[in-house]
Motif scaffolding. Structure first.
Motif, PDB file in Angstrom:
ATOM      1  N   ALA A 621     -95.737  36.049 135.953  1.00  0.00           N
ATOM      2  CA  ALA A 621     -97.117  36.364 136.320  1.00  0.00           C
ATOM      3  C   ALA A 621     -98.000  35.123 136.217  1.00  0.00           C
ATOM      4  O   ALA A 621     -98.832  34.857 137.097  1.00  0.00           O
ATOM      5  N   VAL A 622     -97.824  34.325 135.155  1.00  0.00           N
ATOM      6  CA  VAL A 622     -98.617  33.101 134.996  1.00  0.00           C
ATOM      7  C   VAL A 622     -98.285  32.106 136.094  1.00  0.00           C
ATOM      8  O   VAL A 622     -99.184  31.465 136.670  1.00  0.00           O
ATOM      9  N   LEU A 640    -105.881  34.615 136.119  1.00  0.00           N
ATOM     10  CA  LEU A 640    -105.095  33.616 135.395  1.00  0.00           C
ATOM     11  C   LEU A 640    -105.328  33.729 133.896  1.00  0.00           C
ATOM     12  O   LEU A 640    -104.378  33.662 133.096  1.00  0.00           O
ATOM     13  N   ALA A 641    -106.580  33.906 133.489  1.00  0.00           N
ATOM     14  CA  ALA A 641    -106.872  34.036 132.053  1.00  0.00           C
ATOM     15  C   ALA A 641    -106.162  35.253 131.465  1.00  0.00           C
ATOM     16  O   ALA A 641    -105.613  35.187 130.355  1.00  0.00           O
ATOM     17  N   GLN A 642    -106.163  36.359 132.202  1.00  0.00           N
ATOM     18  CA  GLN A 642    -105.478  37.564 131.720  1.00  0.00           C
ATOM     19  C   GLN A 642    -103.990  37.309 131.571  1.00  0.00           C
ATOM     20  O   GLN A 642    -103.374  37.673 130.550  1.00  0.00           O
ATOM     21  N   ALA A 643    -103.389  36.687 132.575  1.00  0.00           N
ATOM     22  CA  ALA A 643    -101.953  36.423 132.524  1.00  0.00           C
ATOM     23  C   ALA A 643    -101.601  35.468 131.391  1.00  0.00           C
ATOM     24  O   ALA A 643    -100.593  35.640 130.689  1.00  0.00           O
ATOM     25  N   LEU A 644    -102.428  34.444 131.182  1.00  0.00           N
ATOM     26  CA  LEU A 644    -102.175  33.503 130.091  1.00  0.00           C
ATOM     27  C   LEU A 644    -102.290  34.182 128.728  1.00  0.00           C
ATOM     28  O   LEU A 644    -101.482  33.932 127.824  1.00  0.00           O
ATOM     29  N   GLU A 665    -105.285  28.927 124.118  1.00  0.00           N
ATOM     30  CA  GLU A 665    -106.404  27.980 124.183  1.00  0.00           C
ATOM     31  C   GLU A 665    -106.849  27.757 125.624  1.00  0.00           C
ATOM     32  O   GLU A 665    -108.059  27.662 125.911  1.00  0.00           O
ATOM     33  N   VAL A 666    -105.901  27.721 126.533  1.00  0.00           N
ATOM     34  CA  VAL A 666    -106.262  27.600 127.947  1.00  0.00           C
ATOM     35  C   VAL A 666    -106.977  28.872 128.417  1.00  0.00           C
ATOM     36  O   VAL A 666    -107.995  28.823 129.120  1.00  0.00           O
ATOM     37  N   ALA A 667    -106.448  30.033 128.014  1.00  0.00           N
ATOM     38  CA  ALA A 667    -107.051  31.308 128.428  1.00  0.00           C
ATOM     39  C   ALA A 667    -108.473  31.437 127.918  1.00  0.00           C
ATOM     40  O   ALA A 667    -109.382  31.858 128.649  1.00  0.00           O
ATOM     41  N   ARG A 672    -114.358  31.845 128.202  1.00  0.00           N
ATOM     42  CA  ARG A 672    -115.660  31.447 127.657  1.00  0.00           C
ATOM     43  C   ARG A 672    -116.632  31.152 128.792  1.00  0.00           C
ATOM     44  O   ARG A 672    -117.800  31.559 128.754  1.00  0.00           O
ATOM     45  N   ARG A 673    -116.154  30.446 129.807  1.00  0.00           N
ATOM     46  CA  ARG A 673    -117.006  30.145 130.954  1.00  0.00           C
ATOM     47  C   ARG A 673    -117.385  31.429 131.703  1.00  0.00           C
ATOM     48  O   ARG A 673    -118.541  31.617 132.107  1.00  0.00           O
ATOM     49  N   LEU A 674    -116.412  32.311 131.881  1.00  0.00           N
ATOM     50  CA  LEU A 674    -116.680  33.569 132.599  1.00  0.00           C
ATOM     51  C   LEU A 674    -117.681  34.431 131.842  1.00  0.00           C
ATOM     52  O   LEU A 674    -118.590  35.019 132.443  1.00  0.00           O
ATOM     53  N   ALA A 675    -117.532  34.538 130.525  1.00  0.00           N
ATOM     54  CA  ALA A 675    -118.427  35.385 129.723  1.00  0.00           C
ATOM     55  C   ALA A 675    -119.838  34.816 129.686  1.00  0.00           C
ATOM     56  O   ALA A 675    -120.822  35.574 129.641  1.00  0.00           O
ATOM     57  N   ALA A 676    -119.965  33.484 129.704  1.00  0.00           N
ATOM     58  CA  ALA A 676    -121.295  32.878 129.725  1.00  0.00           C
ATOM     59  C   ALA A 676    -122.022  33.206 131.019  1.00  0.00           C
ATOM     60  O   ALA A 676    -123.242  33.437 131.024  1.00  0.00           O
ATOM     61  N   ALA A 677    -121.275  33.265 132.118  1.00  0.00           N
ATOM     62  CA  ALA A 677    -121.886  33.553 133.418  1.00  0.00           C
ATOM     63  C   ALA A 677    -122.118  35.049 133.623  1.00  0.00           C
ATOM     64  O   ALA A 677    -123.092  35.448 134.274  1.00  0.00           O
TER      65      ALA A 677
END
Length: 837
Positions: A621-622, A640-644, A665-667, A672-677
Motif C-alpha cells: 500500500a505504501v 500516503l500518511a495513512q498508509a505510512l 516520523e514521515v507520516a 501535521r501540515r494537513l491538520a494545520a490547514a
C-alpha cells in the motif's frame, strides 16, 4: 486504521457496601438471614439487589427489573367472562389447554439444566404463537419438582408474568436456581447483562437462566459472545411447530383445545362441529400452536352463537379478525348497558395505542392518546380508566395504563386489521391510516423522540413481518421519511428490520444512511447485519468492478467494527482481488482504490494475528501511495500518511521498532501540515500518528519525547471525545493507556495510575456494548493497570486486575492463538511474579 485492534467484555467481582444495605432497609425490603446486597460493575453504576420477602428487588437508579421468588398462579375466568371476551382464554396466564407434546424439547432442556456447568444460559426461541412460554412454565414446574428453586425475571417494560400451576407450592430455596426471563429480545442489552451478571454471581450451587424470545439472530449472537467472555456457557433451542412433533397431530392438538375451550365457555356440542380443513393442511399461517388454538376457540364460540360457515374462517388472518370482532362486541355491549361511557370506536383506538406503546405511566398514557388523537383531550382520563377495567395492569405495576392485548400476535393483528389496506371482512378505521406516524413522529413543539418509540417500533416491525400492507403503507414510508427513528429503537430492532420480507433494500439503505459511519458500540452489530443484508442487492445493482470492490471493503470494515474479524478478512480479500485485476487493466485509474483495499486487508489480517501477511499488505500500500503522491502531491498526501502510519504499526507488531519509528516520523510530518490547514478533517489523524509515534519512541528508549507525543494525543482526543464520544472514546482510551505507560517510565507513578484507571473505565463501557470489538483492549488496560498498581505497592489489587486480564486472554487465545498468545504470556508472567512476591 492505525493502532492495535480492540474488542471486549468482562464482568467483575462485586463488593459489599454497608450504605447500600441501609438504603435497602429504608426502602422497605427486609433482608433474609445470610443474604447480602450485591453490586455489579466496579467502575459503573451501582446495582442494588435486595433479597426480600416476596422476591428480589433490583434497583439501578430507577427500578429496571424484578426477580420474583414465586410465579403467579393461573387465573380462571367464569363462563360468563369467557363468553363475553373469548380471546382472553388464549392468554398464557390462564393455561387453559393442557400441556402436550414437546418431549424432545423437554429432554434437551433437562440435559442443559443438569449439566455440570456452574452457570449456563439457554435461549428458547421460535415464532410467535409456538408455545414458548407454556414450554418454559412446564419445564419450570418439572425443575421445581426436581428440587430446583425457580425465579422469574421481569423487566419493567415486560407484559404480565407467566404462570405456574403449583405456584403456591414453591419449594424452599435450594442451592440450584433456575431463572426464567421472557421477552428477552426486548430487554435493553445493558439491563439484560446486569441481570445475567447478578445470576452468575450467586454463591454456591448451579444457576441456569432460560431466556425466551422470538428471534435468535444477531442480538443473541452478540449476547452469547459477551457471555462466553464471562465464562458463561450458552446454547440455544429453536422451537418447532408443535404440529411437527410426531407425538401430536394437528387434529389432536385442535380437538384438545376445542374441548377445553368448550368446557370453559359452557358450550355443548362443539365436538360435532366439522374439523376445519385449513387446520389439517400445511398452511404456514396455521402451523403455530397459537393459530390452532385460535381456530379452535373461534369454532367453539361460533358454535355457541349458532354460526356454522367454515369457509369464512379459511383466509389467513380471518380467525384473528373474528376474535377481535367479538372483543369489540363486548365493548359495545358494555357501553350500551351503561357499564362504561367510552364508545367501542374510541376504546378500539386506545387498544390500538396500547398494542404499540405497551404499558406506560398515566402521564405517558395521556400523552400517547393525545399524540395519536384517539379521543378528545378532556376524555383521556376516562378512556384510560375504562381501558384499564377491560385490560387491568399486572399487580406489579398497578399504576400503569394501556396494558395491551395478549397474546402478542393478537395485538399485532389488531394493529394490522385496524389499519386500511388488508383484504379481510374486518372494517378498518381510516383514523389508523395516520395514527402510527403520529404515535412515532413528534410534532415540531414536542420532544425529539417519544418514550414509547422502542416498543412501538418493535411491535410494528413484528406485525409487518406478517402483514404486507403494514410494510407498504406504514413501515416503509415511515422509515423513508424518518429513518433516524431506528436510532432510538435499540440494536436488536436493526436486525429485526432485516427480517421483514417485504421491506425493500431502498428502505434499509435509507436507514443505513442515518446510522453512524464510524465505530459505535451500541449499533455496530446491527449495522453489520444490515450491511450484510444489503451486500447482495448492492452487488446486483452495479456492473462496475471498482464499486464492487468498494462494497466488499466497506463490508469488511463494518464486520470488523462488530468484532467479526474472520468474516472481515474474507470480505477484504475479495476487495483486494478485484482491485488487482482492475490495476492490471488501468493502473492509473485504480491504484488508489487498491492501496486503500490493501491497507484495509492489512488491518484485518493483523486483527486475526496474521502479522507477516499484514506487513506485506501495508508495504505494498505504501509503495503504491508513494508513486501516486509523486504525480498528485496534494490529493494523495492524506492517503500516503495513512498508509505510512499503518505500516509503522505493522512493523512494530513484528518487532522492527526502529523502522517503525522512521516510518511514523514521515507520516506525522504530513499529517501535521494537513491538520494545520484543515483541523476538522485531519486533527484526529494527527492524534493517531502522535500516539503511534509515542509508542515507537518509547520502544527505542526516547522516553521524554514519547511522553510529549502521547500528552499531545490525549489532549486532542479529549476534545474530540467530548464532541462525539461514540466515535472517539476508543482512541481516547488507547492514548490514556499509552500515556500511563509513558508516565510510569519517567517515574510519575500516581499520574500513570490515574490515566490507566480512566482507560479501564472507558473500556469497560465499550466492552459491555461490543465485546468482540473491544475485549483485547480491555485486557491490555487491565494488565497495564495491574502494573501501575504494583508500582504503588497495591499488590492485592494488582493481582486481581491481572487475573482478570489473564481470564480474558485465555479465552481469546483459545479462539485465536496467533493473535493473543503473546499477550497471554505477558499476563501470566506478571501474575507469577506477583503471586510469588
Amino acid at each position: 486504521m492505525s493502532g492495535p485492534p480492540g474488542e471486549g467484555s468482562r464482568w467483575f467481582p462485586g463488593r459489599r457496601d454497608a450504605s447500600a444495605d441501609a438504603a435497602t432497609m429504608r426502602a422497605g425490603g427486609r433482608m433474609l438471614p445470610g443474604q447480602q446486597v450485591a453490586h455489579s460493575f466496579v467502575d459503573g453504576p451501582v446495582v442494588q439487589v435486595a433479597h426480600a420477602e416476596g422476591g428480589v428487588r433490583v434497583d439501578i437508579g430507577a427500578p429496571k427489573y424484578r426477580v420474583n421468588a414465586q410465579l403467579p398462579a393461573p387465573a380462571r375466568l367464569t363462563v360468563r367472562e369467557a363468553r363475553a371476551q373469548p380471546a382472553k382464554l388464549l392468554h398464557a396466564r390462564h393455561q387453559l389447554v393442557s400441556f402436550t407434546g414437546r418431549a424432545t424439547e423437554l429432554r434437551a432442556l433437562r440435559a442443559w439444566r443438569d449439566d455440570d456447568a456452574v452457570m449456563s444460559v439457554l435461549l428458547l426461541h421460535g415464532a410467535g404463537g409456538q408455545g414458548k412460554t407454556r414450554l418454559a412454565v412446564q419445564f419450570a414446574e418439572q425443575s421445581r419438582a426436581g428440587g430446583w428453586q425457580v425465579l422469574q425475571a421481569r423487566h419493567a417494560s415486560d407484559p404480565p408474568p407467566v404462570t405456574a400451576a403449583s405456584a403456591t407450592q414453591q419449594n424452599a430455596p435450594t442451592s440450584n436456581v433456575l431463572y426464567l426471563a421472557d421477552y428477552a429480545e426486548r430487554w435493553p442489552v445493558d439491563d439484560l447483562l446486569e441481570f445475567l451478571h447478578e445470576a452468575a454471581r450467586r454463591d454456591g450451587g448451579r444457576a441456569r437462566v432460560l431466556l425466551v424470545a422470538r428471534p435468535a439472530g444477531v442480538w443473541w449472537q452478540a449476547l452469547a459472545n459477551r457471555l462466553d467472555r464471562m465464562d458463561v456457557a450458552t446454547t440455544s433451542l429453536a422451537l418447532r411447530s408443535l404440529i411437527e412433533d410426531q407425538a401430536t397431530s394437528s387434529e389432536e392438538l385442535y380437538c384438545q383445545a376445542r374441548d377445553h375451550f368448550a368446557q370453559a365457555m359452557g358450550v355443548s356440542g362443539a365436538q360435532d362441529v366439522p374439523l376445519p380443513t385449513a387446520i389439517l393442511s400445511d398452511h404456514p399461517g396455521i402451523r403455530p400452536v397459537l393459530a390452532v388454538h385460535m381456530a379452535a376457540l373461534a369454532a367453539v364460540d361460533r358454535c355457541c352463537r349458532g354460526e356454522t360457515d367454515e369457509a369464512s374462517m379459511s383466509a389467513p388472518g380471518a380467525v384473528s379478525a373474528y376474535l377481535l370482532s367479538r372483543e369489540r362486541d363486548h365493548w359495545r355491549t358494555l357501553c350500551a348497558n351503561g357499564a362504561i361511557k367510552t364508545s367501542d370506536s374510541v376504546l378500539a383506538r386506545a387498544v390500538f395505542t396500547a398494542a404499540l406503546t405497551g404499558a406506560v405511566s398515566h402521564q405517558e398514557g395521556v400523552a400517547a392518546l393525545s399524540a395519536i388523537e384517539a379521543c378528545a383531550a378532556d376524555l383521556s382520563g376516562q378512556v384510560l380508566h375504562e381501558h384499564a377495567l377491560l385490560f387491568p395492569p399486572d399487580a406489579d405495576r398497578e399504576s400503569a395504563v394501556l396494558e395491551p392485548l395478549y397474546p402478542d400476535p393478537l395485538a399485532e393483528d389488531f394493529v394490522a386489521l385496524s389499519t386500511p389496506g388488508h383484504h379481510l371482512a374486518h372494517p378498518p378505521d381510516p383514523w389508523a391510516d395516520d395514527a402510527i406516524r403520529r404515535l412515532l413522529v413528534p410534532g415540531a413543539d414536542q420532544e425529539s423522540v417519544y418514550p414509547w418509540t422502542r416498543p412501538a417500533l418493535t411491535t410494528l416491525i413484528a406485525a409487518s413481518a406478517r402483514w404486507p400492507h403494514l410494510v407498504a403503507r406504514h413501515l416503509a414510508p415511515l422509515l423513508g421519511q424518518h429513518p433516524e427513528l431506528m436510532l432510538h429503537a435499540g440494536g436488536s430492532a436493526l436486525t429485526a428490520l432485516t427480517e421483514v420480507p417485504e421491506l425493500s433494500p431502498g428502505v434499509l439503505e435509507n436507514v443505513v444512511a442515518r446510522l453512524p459511519d464510524h465505530r459505535h458500540a451500541e449499533f455496530d452489530a446491527g449495522i453489520a447485519a444490515i450491511t450484510s443484508k444489503l451486500i447482495s442487492p448492492r452487488l446486483r445493482a452495479t456492473d462496475d468492478p471498482a464499486e464492487r470492490a468498494r462494497l466488499h471493503s466497506s463490508l469488511a470494515t463494518r464486520q470488523a467494527y462488530a468484532g467479526m474479524y474472520q468474516q472481515a478478512v474474507s470480505a477484504a480479500e475479495v476487495a483486494v482481488e478485484i482491485g488487482r485485476r482492475l490495476v492490471g487493466q488501468d493502473p492509473e485509474a485504480h491504484e488508489p482504490d487498491l492501496a486503500a483495499s490493501l491497507s484495509n486487508l492489512g488491518n484485518r489480517l493483523a486483527q486475526v494475528g496474521r502479522y507477516d501477511e499484514a506487513l506485506e499488505c501495508a508495504k505494498e500500500a505504501v509503495w503504491i501511495r508513494q508513486r501516486l503522491v509523486s504525480r498528485a502531491p496534494d490529493a494523495q498526501a492524506p492517503g500516503l500518511a495513512q498508509a505510512l502510519s499503518n505500516l509503522g504499526v505493522r512493523l512494530a507488531e513484528v518487532g522492527r521498532h526502529t523502522e517503525a519509528l522512521a516510518t511514523e516520523e514521515v507520516a506525522i510530518d504530513i499529517r501535521r501540515r494537513l491538520a494545520a490547514a484543515d483541523p476538522v478533517r485531519f486533527e484526529a489523524d494527527y492524534a493517531t500518528s502522535s500516539s503511534n509515534l509515542g509508542n515507537h519512541l518509547g520502544h527505542v528508549g526516547r522516553r521524554d519525547e514519547a511522553l510529549a507525543c502521547e500528552e499531545e494525543a490525549v489532549a486532542i482526543r479529549r476534545r474530540l471525545a467530548a464532541e462525539n464520544p461514540a466515535a472517539h472514546e476508543p482512541d481516547l482510551a488507547r492514548s490514556l493507556s499509552n500515556l500511563g505507560v509513558r508516565l510510569a517510565h519517567v517515574a510519575r507513578r500516581d499520574e500513570a495510575l490515574a490515566c490507566e484507571e480512566e482507560a479501564v473505565a472507558i473500556r469497560r463501557r465499550l466492552a459491555a456494548e461490543n465485546p468482540a470489538a473491544h475485549e483485547p483492549d480491555l485486557a491490555r488496560s487491565l494488565s497495564n493497570l495491574g502494573v501501575r498498581l504494583a508500582h504503588v505497592a497495591r499488590r492485592d489489587e494488582a493481582l486481581a486486575r491481572e487475573e482478570e486480564a489473564v481470564a480474558i486472554r485465555r479465552r481469546l487465545a483459545a479462539e485465536n492463538p496467533a493473535a493473543h498468545e503473546p499477550d497471554l504470556a505477558r499476563s501470566l508472567s506478571n501474575l507469577r511474579a506477583w503471586q510469588g512476591s
